[in-house]
Motif scaffolding. Structure first.
Motif, short mmCIF file in Angstrom:
data_model
loop_
_atom_site.label_atom_id
_atom_site.label_comp_id
_atom_site.label_asym_id
_atom_site.label_seq_id
_atom_site.Cartn_x
_atom_site.Cartn_y
_atom_site.Cartn_z
N TRP A 1 0.83 -1.21 0.00
CA TRP A 1 0.00 0.00 0.00
C TRP A 1 0.87 1.26 0.00
CZ3 TRP A 1 -4.62 0.64 -1.66
CH2 TRP A 1 -5.23 1.89 -1.48
N ARG A 2 1.98 1.24 0.72
CA ARG A 2 2.88 2.40 0.70
C ARG A 2 3.44 2.62 -0.71
NH1 ARG A 2 4.21 0.30 5.70
NH2 ARG A 2 6.02 -0.83 4.88
N ARG A 3 3.84 1.55 -1.35
CA ARG A 3 4.36 1.67 -2.73
C ARG A 3 3.26 2.14 -3.68
NH1 ARG A 3 6.37 -3.35 -1.15
NH2 ARG A 3 4.96 -4.48 -2.56
N TYR A 4 2.07 1.60 -3.51
CA TYR A 4 0.95 1.97 -4.37
C TYR A 4 0.59 3.45 -4.19
CZ TYR A 4 -3.73 2.36 -6.24
OH TYR A 4 -4.84 2.80 -6.93
N ARG A 5 0.54 3.92 -2.95
CA ARG A 5 0.19 5.33 -2.69
C ARG A 5 1.25 6.25 -3.29
NH1 ARG A 5 -4.05 6.93 -3.24
NH2 ARG A 5 -3.14 8.90 -2.68
#
Length: 105
Positions: free
Chosen positions: A86-90
């Motif tokens: 999720w951090r990479r996606y955001r």
């Protein structure tokens, strides 16, 4: 660091001459049926994805176009792998918003 990513992404997009790029993200974007989606915008988002997400992350992110609930479940997950994804996606989504906004206008 973020400014370097934006500059790099803009330089890469400019070097492409606006050519269309295909991949999991652009295919999902084009087939999602959203009014604001265009081949140019979806290609731009794909180009940012190519620079910031692995192929595996791109495939996972592409599923969010057809199933937004999956994105919500991932965001709320307590699983370490989901949190890292999720951090990479955001970071990807924020960068795509900055870089591709002119294309969407």
């Amino acid at each position: 660091m973020r400014i370097f990513l934006v500059i790099g992404a803009v330089a890469t997009l400019a070097a492409c001459g606006g050519g269309r790029v295909s991949g999991d993200i652009s295919a999902a974007c084009n087939s999602a049926g959203r009014v604001a989606a265009s081949p140019q915008l979806c290609s731009c988002v794909q180009q940012v994805a190519n620079q910031s997400l692995s192929g595996r992350d791109q495939a996972r992110a592409a599923t969010f176009f057809a199933d937004p609930e999956r994105a919500q479940d991932t965001r709320q997950s307590d699983n370490r792998n989901d949190e890292a994804f999720w951090r990479r996606y955001r970071a990807f989504a924020d960068l795509a918003t900055q870089v591709c906004r002119p294309v969407a206008s």
